[in-house]
Design an enzyme around this catalytic site. Structure first.
Site, mmCIF file in Angstrom:
data_model
loop_
_atom_site.group_PDB
_atom_site.id
_atom_site.type_symbol
_atom_site.label_atom_id
_atom_site.label_comp_id
_atom_site.label_asym_id
_atom_site.label_seq_id
_atom_site.Cartn_x
_atom_site.Cartn_y
_atom_site.Cartn_z
ATOM 1 N N GLY A 16 0.774 -1.233 0.000
ATOM 2 C CA GLY A 16 0.000 0.000 0.000
ATOM 3 C C GLY A 16 0.806 1.284 0.000
ATOM 4 O O GLY A 16 0.323 2.306 0.488
ATOM 5 N N ASN A 18 1.352 3.055 -2.585
ATOM 6 C CA ASN A 18 0.588 3.984 -3.445
ATOM 7 C C ASN A 18 -0.624 4.534 -2.705
ATOM 8 O O ASN A 18 -0.980 5.702 -2.877
ATOM 9 C CB ASN A 18 0.188 3.309 -4.753
ATOM 10 N N LEU A 86 -4.077 -6.490 -7.250
ATOM 11 C CA LEU A 86 -3.461 -7.439 -8.173
ATOM 12 C C LEU A 86 -4.424 -8.499 -8.714
ATOM 13 O O LEU A 86 -4.009 -9.496 -9.298
ATOM 14 C CB LEU A 86 -2.223 -8.075 -7.523
ATOM 15 N N LYS A 87 -5.714 -8.261 -8.554
ATOM 16 C CA LYS A 87 -6.710 -9.152 -9.166
ATOM 17 C C LYS A 87 -7.328 -8.445 -10.355
ATOM 18 O O LYS A 87 -7.424 -7.214 -10.356
ATOM 19 C CB LYS A 87 -7.814 -9.454 -8.150
ATOM 20 N N ASN A 103 -6.092 2.832 -12.805
ATOM 21 C CA ASN A 103 -5.100 1.879 -12.294
ATOM 22 C C ASN A 103 -3.709 2.453 -12.496
ATOM 23 O O ASN A 103 -3.464 3.161 -13.468
ATOM 24 C CB ASN A 103 -5.227 0.568 -13.075
ATOM 25 N N HIS A 105 0.154 1.267 -13.226
ATOM 26 C CA HIS A 105 0.958 0.120 -13.661
ATOM 27 C C HIS A 105 2.429 0.543 -13.686
ATOM 28 O O HIS A 105 2.752 1.617 -14.217
ATOM 29 C CB HIS A 105 0.508 -0.352 -15.052
ATOM 30 N N ASP A 146 -4.728 -3.840 -18.525
ATOM 31 C CA ASP A 146 -3.801 -2.741 -18.847
ATOM 32 C C ASP A 146 -4.063 -2.126 -20.226
ATOM 33 O O ASP A 146 -3.170 -1.500 -20.815
ATOM 34 C CB ASP A 146 -2.328 -3.195 -18.748
ATOM 35 N N GLU A 176 5.434 6.577 -9.714
ATOM 36 C CA GLU A 176 4.110 6.157 -9.229
ATOM 37 C C GLU A 176 3.518 7.086 -8.177
ATOM 38 O O GLU A 176 2.357 7.481 -8.273
ATOM 39 C CB GLU A 176 4.195 4.739 -8.640
HETATM 40 C C1 GAR Z 1 3.034 -1.018 -7.446
HETATM 41 O O1 GAR Z 1 4.303 -0.970 -8.043
HETATM 42 C C2 GAR Z 1 1.946 -0.974 -8.501
HETATM 43 O O2 GAR Z 1 2.257 -0.154 -9.587
HETATM 44 C C3 GAR Z 1 1.909 -2.422 -8.919
HETATM 45 O O3 GAR Z 1 2.027 -3.134 -7.714
HETATM 46 C C4 GAR Z 1 2.802 -2.375 -6.778
HETATM 47 C C5 GAR Z 1 2.009 -2.245 -5.500
HETATM 48 O O4 GAR Z 1 2.754 -1.587 -4.500
HETATM 49 N N1 GAR Z 1 0.702 -2.726 -9.661
HETATM 50 C C6 GAR Z 1 0.658 -3.573 -10.678
HETATM 51 O O5 GAR Z 1 1.616 -4.226 -11.055
HETATM 52 C C7 GAR Z 1 -0.686 -3.682 -11.363
HETATM 53 N N2 GAR Z 1 -0.576 -4.382 -12.617
HETATM 54 P P1 GAR Z 1 2.070 -0.882 -3.249
HETATM 55 O O6 GAR Z 1 1.105 -1.893 -2.610
HETATM 56 O O7 GAR Z 1 3.211 -0.560 -2.318
HETATM 57 O O8 GAR Z 1 1.344 0.346 -3.722
#
Ligand code: GAR
Length: 196
Positions: A16, A18, A86-87, A103, A105, A146, A176
């Site tokens: 989490g 982000n 991630l689902k 989203n 990515h 995506d 991000e």
């Molecule tokens: C982040 O890097 C996000 O961009 C990626 O998962 C990570 C989650 O980190 N998302 C994907 O790959 C989606 N396809 P976080 O839980 O620390 O935010």
């Protein structure tokens, strides 16, 4: 214009960071058109849930999409932000929130994306391929993983000594955590116009 803000639900699966960037941006007054009112996770162990609690934001864990849809309706959610969720959402949810789900990515779409390409795997693939520049993308979510319209992208250099972990950290810090709050504010502002 009335003052009603766009009600945002953030969906998470893991650490989490982000979500943290979004909560910090809200606190700092960089997200003003929307309000994060709910955090949802498919993973009861997600540290993101602790971050939500620390900020006094309600959270819930769901296993079925029907439960997710019920909760979104109950909380009158206008917009969904996928922040490390991630689902893959089913067309049912996507249609219910068309143009209102975004989203993040961790690559420059259309590179290193699509089904099975998430989290650290994305950076492993970028290093395997040998790209010298990667980055992050915020996009609308449609039924193609995506594949929705791109809202914003930011490039980040790949360094010769990078591991997937160091690259992931740089992409988060330089792209991000900046892009996602900015895009959230921009989309929330548009949705708010339609609400008021
Ligand atoms: C982040 O890097 C996000 O961009 C990626 O998962 C990570 C989650 O980190 N998302 C994907 O790959 C989606 N396809 P976080 O839980 O620390 O935010």
């Amino acid at each position: 214009m009335s003052v009603e803000k766009t009600r945002i639900c953030v969906l998470v699966s893991g650490g989490g960071t982000n979500l943290q960037a979004l909560l910090d941006a809200q606190k700092a007054g960089r997200i003003t058109s929307g309000k994060i009112v709910l955090v949802g996770s498919n993973n009861p162990e997600a540290y993101a849930l602790t971050r939500a609690a620390e900020h006094g934001v309600d959270s819930f864990v769901f296993t079925e999409e029907a439960a997710l849809l019920d909760k979104l309706a109950e909380e009158e959610i206008d917009m969904i932000v996928l922040a490390g969720f991630l689902k893959i959402l089913s067309p049912n949810v996507i249609r219910a929130y068309e143009g209102r789900i975004i989203n993040i990515h961790p690559a420059l779409i259309p590179s290193f994306c699509g089904k099975g390409c998430y989290g650290l795997h994305v950076h492993e693939k970028a290093l395997e391929y040998g790209v010298k520049v990667t980055g992050a993308t915020v996009h609308f979510v449609n039924e193609i993983p995506d594949g929705g319209q791109i809202i914003a992208q930011k490039a980040v250099d790949v360094l010769p000594e990078d591991t997937p972990e160091t690259l992931q950290k740089r992409v988060m810090e330089q792209a991000e955590w900046i892009l996602l709050p900015e895009a959230t504010e921009a989309v929330a502002a548009e949705i708010r116009k339609g609400k008021n």
